[in-house]
Design a protein around this motif. Structure first.
Motif, PDB file in Angstrom:
ATOM      1  N   THR A  89      39.663  28.393  42.245  1.00  0.00           N
ATOM      2  CA  THR A  89      38.438  27.987  42.936  1.00  0.00           C
ATOM      3  C   THR A  89      38.342  28.658  44.389  1.00  0.00           C
ATOM      4  OG1 THR A  89      40.126  26.478  43.914  1.00  0.00           O
ATOM      5  CG2 THR A  89      38.919  25.520  42.206  1.00  0.00           C
ATOM      6  N   GLY A  90      39.092  29.394  44.715  1.00  0.00           N
ATOM      7  CA  GLY A  90      38.999  30.182  45.972  1.00  0.00           C
ATOM      8  C   GLY A  90      40.032  30.856  46.530  1.00  0.00           C
ATOM      9  N   GLY A  91      40.183  31.304  47.657  1.00  0.00           N
ATOM     10  CA  GLY A  91      41.171  31.845  48.272  1.00  0.00           C
ATOM     11  C   GLY A  91      42.486  31.197  48.470  1.00  0.00           C
ATOM     12  N   ALA A 122      46.947  35.163  59.683  1.00  0.00           N
ATOM     13  CA  ALA A 122      46.918  34.865  58.200  1.00  0.00           C
ATOM     14  C   ALA A 122      45.957  33.546  58.162  1.00  0.00           C
ATOM     15  CB  ALA A 122      48.208  34.408  57.931  1.00  0.00           C
ATOM     16  N   HIS A 123      45.115  33.460  57.277  1.00  0.00           N
ATOM     17  CA  HIS A 123      44.237  32.237  57.020  1.00  0.00           C
ATOM     18  C   HIS A 123      45.003  30.788  56.898  1.00  0.00           C
ATOM     19  CE1 HIS A 123      41.696  29.711  54.506  1.00  0.00           C
ATOM     20  NE2 HIS A 123      40.665  30.204  55.420  1.00  0.00           N
ATOM     21  N   PHE A 124      44.418  29.876  57.460  1.00  0.00           N
ATOM     22  CA  PHE A 124      45.215  28.569  57.548  1.00  0.00           C
ATOM     23  C   PHE A 124      45.488  27.889  55.990  1.00  0.00           C
ATOM     24  CE2 PHE A 124      40.551  27.705  57.799  1.00  0.00           C
ATOM     25  CZ  PHE A 124      40.308  26.749  56.671  1.00  0.00           C
ATOM     26  N   SER A 125      45.141  28.807  54.944  1.00  0.00           N
ATOM     27  CA  SER A 125      45.515  28.161  53.418  1.00  0.00           C
ATOM     28  C   SER A 125      47.023  28.598  53.440  1.00  0.00           C
ATOM     29  CB  SER A 125      44.832  28.929  52.536  1.00  0.00           C
ATOM     30  OG  SER A 125      44.786  30.381  52.909  1.00  0.00           O
ATOM     31  N   PHE A 126      47.643  29.487  54.260  1.00  0.00           N
ATOM     32  CA  PHE A 126      49.095  29.769  53.976  1.00  0.00           C
ATOM     33  C   PHE A 126      49.875  28.367  54.813  1.00  0.00           C
ATOM     34  CE2 PHE A 126      47.668  33.953  53.266  1.00  0.00           C
ATOM     35  CZ  PHE A 126      48.175  34.169  52.387  1.00  0.00           C
ATOM     36  N   VAL A 195      49.280  40.035  49.140  1.00  0.00           N
ATOM     37  CA  VAL A 195      48.178  40.565  50.110  1.00  0.00           C
ATOM     38  C   VAL A 195      47.075  39.591  49.981  1.00  0.00           C
ATOM     39  CG1 VAL A 195      46.613  42.380  50.232  1.00  0.00           C
ATOM     40  CG2 VAL A 195      48.812  43.033  49.802  1.00  0.00           C
ATOM     41  N   ASP A 196      46.731  39.316  50.808  1.00  0.00           N
ATOM     42  CA  ASP A 196      45.403  38.209  50.877  1.00  0.00           C
ATOM     43  C   ASP A 196      44.222  39.441  51.312  1.00  0.00           C
ATOM     44  OD1 ASP A 196      43.536  36.190  51.103  1.00  0.00           O
ATOM     45  OD2 ASP A 196      44.241  35.219  52.613  1.00  0.00           O
ATOM     46  N   ALA A 197      43.779  39.476  50.036  1.00  0.00           N
ATOM     47  CA  ALA A 197      42.195  40.428  49.997  1.00  0.00           C
ATOM     48  C   ALA A 197      41.277  39.564  49.571  1.00  0.00           C
ATOM     49  CB  ALA A 197      42.538  41.419  49.304  1.00  0.00           C
ATOM     50  N   ALA A 198      41.023  38.286  50.079  1.00  0.00           N
ATOM     51  CA  ALA A 198      40.115  37.319  49.894  1.00  0.00           C
ATOM     52  C   ALA A 198      38.720  37.890  50.133  1.00  0.00           C
ATOM     53  CB  ALA A 198      40.280  36.204  50.525  1.00  0.00           C
ATOM     54  N   LEU A 199      38.785  38.551  51.504  1.00  0.00           N
ATOM     55  CA  LEU A 199      37.440  39.253  52.060  1.00  0.00           C
ATOM     56  C   LEU A 199      37.429  40.481  51.518  1.00  0.00           C
ATOM     57  CD1 LEU A 199      35.063  39.170  53.445  1.00  0.00           C
ATOM     58  CD2 LEU A 199      36.361  39.964  55.528  1.00  0.00           C
ATOM     59  N   PRO A 231      35.778  36.535  44.377  1.00  0.00           N
ATOM     60  CA  PRO A 231      34.237  36.775  43.854  1.00  0.00           C
ATOM     61  C   PRO A 231      33.184  36.003  44.649  1.00  0.00           C
ATOM     62  CG  PRO A 231      35.797  36.465  41.855  1.00  0.00           C
ATOM     63  CD  PRO A 231      36.639  36.058  43.265  1.00  0.00           C
ATOM     64  N   HIS A 232      33.762  34.868  45.280  1.00  0.00           N
ATOM     65  CA  HIS A 232      32.731  34.066  45.954  1.00  0.00           C
ATOM     66  C   HIS A 232      32.323  34.463  47.379  1.00  0.00           C
ATOM     67  CE1 HIS A 232      35.359  30.341  46.923  1.00  0.00           C
ATOM     68  NE2 HIS A 232      35.546  31.136  47.921  1.00  0.00           N
ATOM     69  N   LYS A 233      33.073  35.456  47.683  1.00  0.00           N
ATOM     70  CA  LYS A 233      32.844  36.022  49.090  1.00  0.00           C
ATOM     71  C   LYS A 233      31.928  37.222  48.909  1.00  0.00           C
ATOM     72  CE  LYS A 233      36.603  33.842  51.591  1.00  0.00           C
ATOM     73  NZ  LYS A 233      37.489  33.269  50.459  1.00  0.00           N
ATOM     74  N   MET A 234      32.441  38.568  49.006  1.00  0.00           N
ATOM     75  CA  MET A 234      31.521  39.772  49.055  1.00  0.00           C
ATOM     76  C   MET A 234      31.395  40.040  47.322  1.00  0.00           C
ATOM     77  SD  MET A 234      30.238  41.150  51.240  1.00  0.00           S
ATOM     78  CE  MET A 234      29.362  42.647  51.833  1.00  0.00           C
TER      79      MET A 234
HETATM   80  C1  PLP Z   1      41.656  36.167  54.399  1.00  0.00           C
HETATM   81  C2  PLP Z   1      41.020  34.907  53.724  1.00  0.00           C
HETATM   82  N1  PLP Z   1      41.978  34.267  52.876  1.00  0.00           N
HETATM   83  C3  PLP Z   1      41.824  33.084  52.308  1.00  0.00           C
HETATM   84  C4  PLP Z   1      40.730  32.467  52.601  1.00  0.00           C
HETATM   85  C5  PLP Z   1      40.292  30.920  51.822  1.00  0.00           C
HETATM   86  O1  PLP Z   1      39.351  31.102  51.044  1.00  0.00           O
HETATM   87  P1  PLP Z   1      38.666  30.025  50.550  1.00  0.00           P
HETATM   88  O2  PLP Z   1      37.861  29.368  51.401  1.00  0.00           O
HETATM   89  O3  PLP Z   1      37.852  30.426  49.288  1.00  0.00           O
HETATM   90  O4  PLP Z   1      39.629  28.783  49.930  1.00  0.00           O
HETATM   91  C6  PLP Z   1      39.745  32.632  53.460  1.00  0.00           C
HETATM   92  C7  PLP Z   1      38.515  32.011  53.755  1.00  0.00           C
HETATM   93  O5  PLP Z   1      37.681  32.453  54.688  1.00  0.00           O
HETATM   94  C8  PLP Z   1      39.920  33.862  53.973  1.00  0.00           C
HETATM   95  O6  PLP Z   1      39.227  34.538  54.967  1.00  0.00           O
END
Ligand code: PLP
Length: 388
Positions: A89-91, A122-126, A195-199, A231-234
């Motif tokens: 569903t996302g990062g 680090a993104h707050f998802s962690f 490695v968080d390469a979400a972006l 994929p839902h970012k860049m």
């Molecule tokens: C570096 C990074 N990781 C993870 C995420 C979380 O992604 P998502 O909002 O698709 O769950 C983001 C969201 O901006 C992000 O910038």
């Protein structure tokens, strides 16, 4: 209880009125989001697969095959011939999956509380992952460039280190940690590296391809165990499309759960029922644009970022926090608080976001942002600052 029924005309008029309240990417006013207007090809592909469910893949064999193809294309993009994973569903979900796999690996021979080393960028998802999985966080300091201080990293490693998290495209500044060096440290200490390469996952490979950068962040670095790329970012796919890739199948297999009443009796994702529509959209985009198409899109945004950066640097009283590496710029202004500036920009219709440390306005130059939008934004900014 539902109130009462209505005819279709009412339903769609009402839906339209809700939609009217939304911001649109076409307006060019969304300057603080990592999402963008989905590509028309992706939307067409998405529509074709709305009834599919990858959570019950035996019923949707073609869609499952398509997911395998997407994962193997992404694997090759990240310099591996055998990485495996899923479109999720996302990062956030991707990062949680990586932390979960790392925890199960750690627990094979350690009963203590697992520790995750990560930078404050680090993104707050962690935070979500660490809270859900009861992981202890150990913060590695940053260097002057807002990247992991690799000279301090080794000191953070203990017998209970479960994983190191590095970032390729930080949320606040779009910066890329020195993953080559971090990978060496992870490898020599036998520690899992995510490695968080979400972006950056849908940016850096194309910049490297065009020789615009030489950033190492993927499976080419021996110590990298898993990578998030969205994929839902860049990647221009519709929401919700994240991606998680593991270097080896045995890491993904750690997440395997019996699903006895389904057509495939094992699941390796967090969510159960899972749309195939975003996978279809991603398949379509990858195969339609290829390396050159994506490189053109990415270059457009990176060039516009460079243009914006130069203009901001020429403006009196404006401080750009750090030279952008990807498509994110953070800046603040002398004699005006960031929240006040943000509010003034909001009044003029701009939706920017902010960084926390240092406190600054944050712009993300996604493909829906064009030069004319930036020129208009800069002129509004000038007016606001002038009047400060
Ligand atoms: C570096 C990074 N990781 C993870 C995420 C979380 O992604 P998502 O909002 O698709 O769950 C983001 C969201 O901006 C992000 O910038």
């Amino acid at each position: 209880m539902f109130k009462k029924t209505h005819d279709q005309k009412y339903i769609f008029e009402k839906l339209e009125s809700f939609h009217q309240m939304d911001m649109t990417y076409d307006s060019g006013r969304i300057l603080g989001s990592m999402c963008t207007k989905p590509d028309p090809i992706a939307l067409e592909a998405f529509r074709m697969f709305t009834e599919t469910n990858l959570g019950d893949g035996g019923l949707f064999k073609g869609t499952s095959m398509m997911e395998d193809e997407v994962i193997s294309s992404l694997s090759r993009l990240l310099h591996s011939s055998e990485a495996c994973g899923h479109i999720v569903t996302g990062g956030t979900e991707a990062n949680i999956m990586a932390m979960c796999a790392a925890k199960y690996i750690f627990q094979e021979d350690n009963e203590d509380t697992p520790e995750v080393i990560l930078p404050r960028t680090a993104h707050f998802s962690f935070k979500k992952a660490c809270s859900m999985l009861s992981l202890k966080t150990v913060e590695v300091p940053l260097n002057d460039e807002y990247k992991i201080d690799t000279t301090a990293l080794e000191d953070c490693i203990t017998d209970n280190t479960m994983a190191i998290v590095a970032i390729a495209g930080s949320t606040e500044f779009g910066l890329v940690d020195d993953i080559h060096e971090i990978s060496k440290i992870a490898h020599s200490n036998d520690v899992y590296l995510h490695v968080d390469a979400a972006l950056g996952g849908f940016i850096i490979p194309f910049l490297n391809y065009r020789n615009k950068t030489r950033l190492n962040f993927d499976f080419k670095c021996k110590g990298v165990s898993s990578i998030t790329l969205d994929p839902h970012k860049m990647g221009l796919a519709p929401v919700p499309a994240g991606g998680i890739l593991f270097r080896e199948k045995k890491y993904l297999d750690k997440l395997a759960i019996d699903a006895p009443y389904l057509t495939k009796n094992v699941q390796t994702t967090i969510v159960g029922t899972r749309t195939g529509a975003t996978t279809a959209a991603t398949w379509a985009l990858i195969n339609y644009y290829g390396m050159d198409g994506y490189a053109d899109i990415v270059e457009g945004s990176i060039n516009l970022t460079g243009y914006t950066y130069n203009k901001l640097r020429q403006m009196k009283n404006v401080n750009v926090i750090v030279k952008p590496e990807l498509n994110v710029i953070a800046f603040n202004v002398d004699d005006m608080k960031v929240n006040v500036l943000k509010e003034e920009l909001f009044k003029k219709g701009w939706r920017v976001s902010n960084t926390v440390k240092p406190y600054a306005i944050r712009l993300v130059l996604m493909p829906h942002v064009k030069r004319e939008h930036i020129d208009e934004f800069l002129s509004d900014l000038e007016e606001i600052i002038g009047g400060s």
